[in-house]
Enzyme design. Structure first.
Site, PDB file in Angstrom:
ATOM      1  N   HIS A  13       0.864  -1.203   0.000  1.00  0.00           N
ATOM      2  CA  HIS A  13       0.000   0.000   0.000  1.00  0.00           C
ATOM      3  C   HIS A  13       0.890   1.239   0.000  1.00  0.00           C
ATOM      4  CE1 HIS A  13      -3.732   2.252   1.630  1.00  0.00           C
ATOM      5  NE2 HIS A  13      -2.810   3.169   1.357  1.00  0.00           N
ATOM      6  N   HIS A  15       1.416   5.454  -1.755  1.00  0.00           N
ATOM      7  CA  HIS A  15       0.980   6.582  -2.594  1.00  0.00           C
ATOM      8  C   HIS A  15       2.214   7.170  -3.270  1.00  0.00           C
ATOM      9  CE1 HIS A  15      -3.072   6.667  -0.811  1.00  0.00           C
ATOM     10  NE2 HIS A  15      -2.435   6.228   0.268  1.00  0.00           N
ATOM     11  N   LEU A  16       2.293   7.012  -4.584  1.00  0.00           N
ATOM     12  CA  LEU A  16       3.451   7.541  -5.309  1.00  0.00           C
ATOM     13  C   LEU A  16       3.163   8.919  -5.903  1.00  0.00           C
ATOM     14  CD1 LEU A  16       4.648   4.280  -7.128  1.00  0.00           C
ATOM     15  CD2 LEU A  16       5.562   5.268  -5.011  1.00  0.00           C
ATOM     16  N   ARG A  17       1.872   9.323  -5.924  1.00  0.00           N
ATOM     17  CA  ARG A  17       1.456  10.569  -6.605  1.00  0.00           C
ATOM     18  C   ARG A  17       1.818  10.488  -8.092  1.00  0.00           C
ATOM     19  NH1 ARG A  17      -1.492  10.915  -2.151  1.00  0.00           N
ATOM     20  NH2 ARG A  17      -0.490  11.921  -0.390  1.00  0.00           N
ATOM     21  N   ASN A  41      -5.513   7.078  -5.922  1.00  0.00           N
ATOM     22  CA  ASN A  41      -6.253   8.304  -5.562  1.00  0.00           C
ATOM     23  C   ASN A  41      -5.552   9.565  -6.065  1.00  0.00           C
ATOM     24  OD1 ASN A  41      -4.169   7.974  -3.656  1.00  0.00           O
ATOM     25  ND2 ASN A  41      -5.289   9.054  -2.055  1.00  0.00           N
ATOM     26  N   LYS A  98      -9.623  -0.272  -5.240  1.00  0.00           N
ATOM     27  CA  LYS A  98      -9.614   0.435  -3.958  1.00  0.00           C
ATOM     28  C   LYS A  98     -10.945   1.114  -3.678  1.00  0.00           C
ATOM     29  CE  LYS A  98      -8.001   2.262  -0.234  1.00  0.00           C
ATOM     30  NZ  LYS A  98      -6.730   2.633   0.331  1.00  0.00           N
ATOM     31  N   HIS A 135     -10.378   1.336   2.428  1.00  0.00           N
ATOM     32  CA  HIS A 135     -10.135   2.339   3.467  1.00  0.00           C
ATOM     33  C   HIS A 135     -11.319   2.234   4.421  1.00  0.00           C
ATOM     34  CE1 HIS A 135      -8.374   6.164   5.049  1.00  0.00           C
ATOM     35  NE2 HIS A 135      -9.541   6.118   5.655  1.00  0.00           N
ATOM     36  N   HIS A 173      -4.293  -0.461   6.228  1.00  0.00           N
ATOM     37  CA  HIS A 173      -3.749   0.341   7.338  1.00  0.00           C
ATOM     38  C   HIS A 173      -4.608   0.275   8.593  1.00  0.00           C
ATOM     39  CE1 HIS A 173      -6.596   3.041   5.431  1.00  0.00           C
ATOM     40  NE2 HIS A 173      -5.764   3.426   4.489  1.00  0.00           N
ATOM     41  N   LEU A 218      -4.726   9.424   8.191  1.00  0.00           N
ATOM     42  CA  LEU A 218      -5.985   8.704   8.360  1.00  0.00           C
ATOM     43  C   LEU A 218      -5.799   7.250   7.941  1.00  0.00           C
ATOM     44  CD1 LEU A 218      -8.390  11.479   7.106  1.00  0.00           C
ATOM     45  CD2 LEU A 218      -8.266  10.548   9.434  1.00  0.00           C
ATOM     46  N   ASP A 246       1.523   2.724   3.509  1.00  0.00           N
ATOM     47  CA  ASP A 246       0.670   3.907   3.346  1.00  0.00           C
ATOM     48  C   ASP A 246       1.517   5.180   3.346  1.00  0.00           C
ATOM     49  OD1 ASP A 246      -1.627   5.333   2.881  1.00  0.00           O
ATOM     50  OD2 ASP A 246      -2.232   5.423   4.982  1.00  0.00           O
ATOM     51  N   HIS A 250       3.108  14.687   1.298  1.00  0.00           N
ATOM     52  CA  HIS A 250       2.462  15.986   1.096  1.00  0.00           C
ATOM     53  C   HIS A 250       3.544  17.049   1.246  1.00  0.00           C
ATOM     54  CE1 HIS A 250      -1.791  14.663   1.314  1.00  0.00           C
ATOM     55  NE2 HIS A 250      -1.333  13.747   2.138  1.00  0.00           N
ATOM     56  N   ALA A 262      -3.948  14.997   5.513  1.00  0.00           N
ATOM     57  CA  ALA A 262      -3.698  13.704   6.147  1.00  0.00           C
ATOM     58  C   ALA A 262      -2.688  12.906   5.329  1.00  0.00           C
ATOM     59  CB  ALA A 262      -5.003  12.923   6.261  1.00  0.00           C
TER      60      ALA A 262
HETATM   61  C1  NCD Z   1      -3.481   9.191   2.111  1.00  0.00           C
HETATM   62  C2  NCD Z   1      -3.049  10.203   1.051  1.00  0.00           C
HETATM   63  O1  NCD Z   1      -2.461  11.230   1.420  1.00  0.00           O
HETATM   64  O2  NCD Z   1      -3.284   9.948  -0.130  1.00  0.00           O
HETATM   65  N1  NCD Z   1      -3.481   9.827   3.424  1.00  0.00           N
HETATM   66  C3  NCD Z   1      -3.416   9.207   4.618  1.00  0.00           C
HETATM   67  O3  NCD Z   1      -3.539   9.893   5.642  1.00  0.00           O
HETATM   68  N2  NCD Z   1      -3.203   7.927   4.733  1.00  0.00           N
HETATM   69  C4  NCD Z   1      -4.810   8.611   1.764  1.00  0.00           C
HETATM   70  C5  NCD Z   1      -5.153   7.382   2.584  1.00  0.00           C
HETATM   71  O4  NCD Z   1      -4.608   6.302   2.390  1.00  0.00           O
HETATM   72  O5  NCD Z   1      -6.009   7.492   3.484  1.00  0.00           O
HETATM   73 ZN    ZN Z   2      -3.272   5.131   1.759  1.00  0.00          ZN
END
Ligand code: NCD
Ligand code: ZN
Length: 343
Positions: A13, A15-17, A41, A98, A135, A173, A218, A246, A250, A262
């Site tokens: 899991h 997030h690579l953006r 996402n 997802k 989620h 998560h 989150l 996860d 940011h 988050a």
């Molecule tokens: C994640 C994100 O920034 O894309 N943020 C997080 O707090 N975990 C989204 C997610 O997995 O809830």
């Molecule tokens: Zn996530």
């Protein structure tokens, strides 16, 4: 034990953006993981096979020379996701779908607000053994943010599993003792990922002595009792629990803000942070199963062939990392991490 060699792990899991974020995120994840389940996402959600293929190519193009890394693509369960794409998913190299309750977290604006609407999609996923990645938090305004996972389990997940008893599910998560207990009560095809930060932090680390935005994610980090239950699950050797960072970058300005986004970035030290937790729990011998075996076994993929070596050799995490023409504050910024990858 000061040195540990084991099968290369994967991140189930992350997030690579996209765009210019990828040069940093892909390098950080490929640094230690052979593969990663890539979250869909993005601002324009990855909710069809064509978009997933385009995104995969972008990720691979950002991979530094000499690195090997396989992004495992997922689809975002929006109201536009087509049943046909579910039937074609595996052939197209899609490894999961997802589900975000709409409004639950960063980038969940295209999520689902009425689960019954997506029954045909879930039916097709069940038929095709395509995992649903969840989620697991309700978004009901009257439900306290610290209870949203537990309420989701009782109100949404239990009925969902009843309705789709063969559907492969990963509760992502997990953050509570309740989630651990619940996962233990389910059949083998229902599993959970656990982040490093939920194994390391409680809400005291977020709220005591001043509000710490870089510990805000989150599901929100919970109590000492919850953290202990998560550690116990992670080191148990039960294949229903496996690694998912996860890691969610940011920019500093989005975190140090009146309305903090988050997400916690841990990819720069991911496997090292898990090693700290397992070491402190005197369970380093259980790290390989959790980080390198149970994930691929659940997803029906081969285990990695290569090894990595970790050494006890404390190092300082940089105070900040360049990210998208600005900076990002990584987890443990300016502080030390106990373990290091030997290259
Ligand atoms: C994640 C994100 O920034 O894309 N943020 C997080 O707090 N975990 C989204 C997610 O997995 O809830
Ligand atoms: Zn996530």
């Amino acid at each position: 034990m000061d040195k540990l060699t084991f099968t290369q792990p994967d991140d189930w899991h992350v997030h690579l953006r996209e765009g210019d974020a990828l040069s940093m995120t892909v390098r950080a994840t490929a640094r230690c993981f052979a593969r990663a389940i890539v979250m869909p996402n993005l601002p324009r959600p990855v909710d069809n096979i064509i978009a997933a293929n385009t995104y995969r190519k972008q990720i691979l193009a950002a991979l530094p020379n000499g690195h090997k890394f396989e992004p495992l693509m997922t689809l975002y369960l929006t109201e536009n996701l087509k049943v046909n794409d579910i039937h074609n998913a595996q052939a197209a190299g899609i490894h999961g779908v997802k589900l975000y309750p709409r409004g639950a977290t960063t980038g969940s604006g295209f999520g689902i607000n009425n689960i019954e609407k997506i029954y045909p999609i879930l039916e097709a996923m069940q038929q095709n053994f395509l995992p649903l990645l969840i989620h697991g938090e309700v978004t009901d305004e009257t439900v306290d943010v610290f209870s949203r996972e537990a309420v989701f389990i009782d109100k949404v997940l239990v009925p969902l599993i009843k309705r789709f008893p063969k559907l492969k599910i990963v509760l992502e998560h997990i953050s509570t003792a309740r989630a651990v207990e619940f996962i233990l009560s389910t059949p083998k095809h229902v599993a959970a990922t656990i982040t490093a930060h939920h194994l390391l932090l409680t809400r005291n680390d977020l709220l005591v002595g001043g509000l710490r935005p870089h510990h805000y994610c989150l599901p929100i980090v919970k109590t000492e009792q919850d953290k202990r239950a998560l550690i116990k699950a992670a080191i148990s050797g039960n294949p229903k629990f496996f690694l998912g960072t996860d890691s969610a970058p940011h920019p500093r300005t989005s975190k140090e803000n009146a309305c903090c986004a988050a997400g916690i970035f841990t990819a720069h030290a991911a496997i090292e942070l898990y090693a700290e937790v397992f070491d402190q729990a005197k369970a380093l011998d259980k790290l390989e199963g959790f980080s390198s075996f149970f994930g691929p076994d659940f997803y029906g993929l081969p285990r990695n062939r290569k090894d990595i070596t970790l050494q006890r050799a404390p190092w300082l995490v940089p105070a900040s990392i360049p990210f998208q023409n600005t900076q990002l504050i990584p987890f443990r910024a300016g502080e030390s991490v106990e373990w290091k990858i030997v290259t």
